[in-house]
Design a protein around this motif. Sequence first.
Motif, PDB file in Angstrom:
ATOM      1  N   VAL A 235       5.406  13.934  -9.855  1.00 21.77           N
ATOM      2  CA  VAL A 235       4.138  14.250 -10.525  1.00 21.77           C
ATOM      3  C   VAL A 235       3.045  14.158  -9.469  1.00 21.77           C
ATOM      4  CG1 VAL A 235       2.511  13.637 -12.337  1.00 21.77           C
ATOM      5  CG2 VAL A 235       4.970  13.268 -12.693  1.00 21.77           C
ATOM      6  N   LEU A 236       2.424  15.294  -9.126  1.00 20.73           N
ATOM      7  CA  LEU A 236       1.468  15.321  -8.024  1.00 20.73           C
ATOM      8  C   LEU A 236       0.147  14.680  -8.402  1.00 20.73           C
ATOM      9  CD1 LEU A 236       1.995  18.879  -6.489  1.00 20.73           C
ATOM     10  CD2 LEU A 236       3.201  16.743  -6.024  1.00 20.73           C
ATOM     11  N   GLY A 237      -0.376  13.864  -7.466  1.00 18.79           N
ATOM     12  CA  GLY A 237      -1.700  13.294  -7.637  1.00 18.79           C
ATOM     13  C   GLY A 237      -2.777  14.303  -7.307  1.00 18.79           C
ATOM     14  N   GLU A 238      -4.025  13.893  -7.510  1.00 16.97           N
ATOM     15  CA  GLU A 238      -5.144  14.823  -7.368  1.00 16.97           C
ATOM     16  C   GLU A 238      -5.417  15.231  -5.924  1.00 16.97           C
ATOM     17  OE1 GLU A 238      -8.675  11.424  -7.344  1.00 16.97           O
ATOM     18  OE2 GLU A 238      -8.380  12.692  -9.113  1.00 16.97           O
ATOM     19  N   GLU A 239      -4.897  14.477  -4.948  1.00 23.05           N
ATOM     20  CA  GLU A 239      -5.154  14.813  -3.549  1.00 23.05           C
ATOM     21  C   GLU A 239      -4.117  15.775  -2.963  1.00 23.05           C
ATOM     22  OE1 GLU A 239      -5.526  11.276  -1.269  1.00 23.05           O
ATOM     23  OE2 GLU A 239      -7.044  10.386  -2.565  1.00 23.05           O
ATOM     24  N   ILE A 240      -3.033  16.025  -3.693  1.00 20.37           N
ATOM     25  CA  ILE A 240      -1.944  16.855  -3.188  1.00 20.37           C
ATOM     26  C   ILE A 240      -2.073  18.275  -3.740  1.00 20.37           C
ATOM     27  CG2 ILE A 240       0.555  17.093  -2.955  1.00 20.37           C
ATOM     28  CD1 ILE A 240      -0.558  14.580  -1.671  1.00 20.37           C
TER      29      ILE A 240
ATOM     30  N   LEU B  96       6.416   8.688  -8.090  1.00 19.20           N
ATOM     31  CA  LEU B  96       7.773   8.230  -7.808  1.00 19.20           C
ATOM     32  C   LEU B  96       7.810   6.731  -7.569  1.00 19.20           C
ATOM     33  CD1 LEU B  96       8.891  11.029  -5.303  1.00 19.20           C
ATOM     34  CD2 LEU B  96       9.294  10.930  -7.774  1.00 19.20           C
ATOM     35  N   LYS B  97       8.971   6.141  -7.812  1.00 19.23           N
ATOM     36  CA  LYS B  97       9.188   4.720  -7.523  1.00 19.23           C
ATOM     37  C   LYS B  97       9.910   4.638  -6.188  1.00 19.23           C
ATOM     38  CE  LYS B  97      11.428   0.516  -9.246  1.00 19.23           C
ATOM     39  NZ  LYS B  97      10.224  -0.326  -8.996  1.00 19.23           N
TER      40      LYS B  97
ATOM     41  N   ALA C 118       3.616   5.979  -5.592  1.00 15.32           N
ATOM     42  CA  ALA C 118       3.530   6.026  -7.046  1.00 15.32           C
ATOM     43  C   ALA C 118       2.320   6.832  -7.512  1.00 15.32           C
ATOM     44  CB  ALA C 118       3.474   4.607  -7.604  1.00 15.32           C
ATOM     45  N   GLU C 119       1.157   6.609  -6.881  1.00 19.16           N
ATOM     46  CA  GLU C 119      -0.065   7.272  -7.330  1.00 19.16           C
ATOM     47  C   GLU C 119      -0.071   8.763  -7.034  1.00 19.16           C
ATOM     48  OE1 GLU C 119      -3.169   3.482  -6.862  1.00 19.16           O
ATOM     49  OE2 GLU C 119      -3.344   5.226  -5.540  1.00 19.16           O
TER      50      GLU C 119
ATOM     51  N   ALA D 290       0.821  -1.212   0.000  1.00 21.48           N
ATOM     52  CA  ALA D 290       0.000   0.000   0.000  1.00 21.48           C
ATOM     53  C   ALA D 290       0.854   1.260   0.000  1.00 21.48           C
ATOM     54  CB  ALA D 290      -0.933  -0.002   1.210  1.00 21.48           C
ATOM     55  N   VAL D 291       1.921   1.291   0.825  1.00 19.78           N
ATOM     56  CA  VAL D 291       2.719   2.514   0.907  1.00 19.78           C
ATOM     57  C   VAL D 291       3.445   2.782  -0.409  1.00 19.78           C
ATOM     58  CG1 VAL D 291       4.817   1.470   1.871  1.00 19.78           C
ATOM     59  CG2 VAL D 291       4.283   3.846   2.382  1.00 19.78           C
TER      60      VAL D 291
END
Length: 246
Positions: free
Chosen positions: A76-81, A44-45, A39-40, A33-34
């Motif tokens: 690359v920022l996700g939609e929650e950040i 990042l990897k 990644a999401e 999960a972490v």
Amino acid sequence: MVGSYWCALKGGRRGFSVLWPGFLEAGETPEEAVLREVAEELGLKGHIVDFLGHYDFSEKNQTIVAYHVRATGMLVLGEEIAEVKVLPLEKVRPWDTGTGPAVKEFFKRRAQGGSMEHRVVPSGEQLVLALYVRDLGTSCRFFQDFGFQLSRRDGPFAELRWEDSLLFVVERPEVTPPDQPVGNIRVVVHDVDALYEKAQHLGYPIVTPLGDRYYGLRDFIVAGPDGIHLRFAAFLPAATKDSERR
């Protein structure tokens, strides 16, 4: 994840940045999960450097499982950040609840020498005990009866988990159990009395009855197949720091 990047969440408190949180999905381990969340939400990897701990977050009726993760790649920022800040670690001021205790634990370990960066595998995957048993199914059932999770079974091999720790079980029909046990596996639980009642109900042999011990634990020992003993324990309220290390 602990590092130089700190995130402001959309809808979060203005002026506050946090570790990026996430929730387990069905069938996931905490480790999976972490890395998925990294990644999401950040693109990042990541790889897990170390397990930091479990922390009660009663305000949200949650338990936080925290890891030190090192990540690489293009951010690359996700939609929650909402935004990401780069902060020197000396300017980070962790709060007392939520993810704050995990940050404090990271700083404590870093101050003790920073050895986390040199781990070969996460702490829960090191010093894993492999047990030789005569019948894999019987032994797995014994551990699962007491709350171990079967995370892998492949031919004569099974991997069981308790929180972030692993236990390997290998079927060896030719194995002869020892006349006397050579030790036991200690598992610390919240409600040791309930597990004691369960052991009695299931009919597993009780080697040492439940009781309060001089070393600061309330515990009991139950015998499983092939001479394998489990010791379930809970810390007594008056236990000293020295006794908790036993």
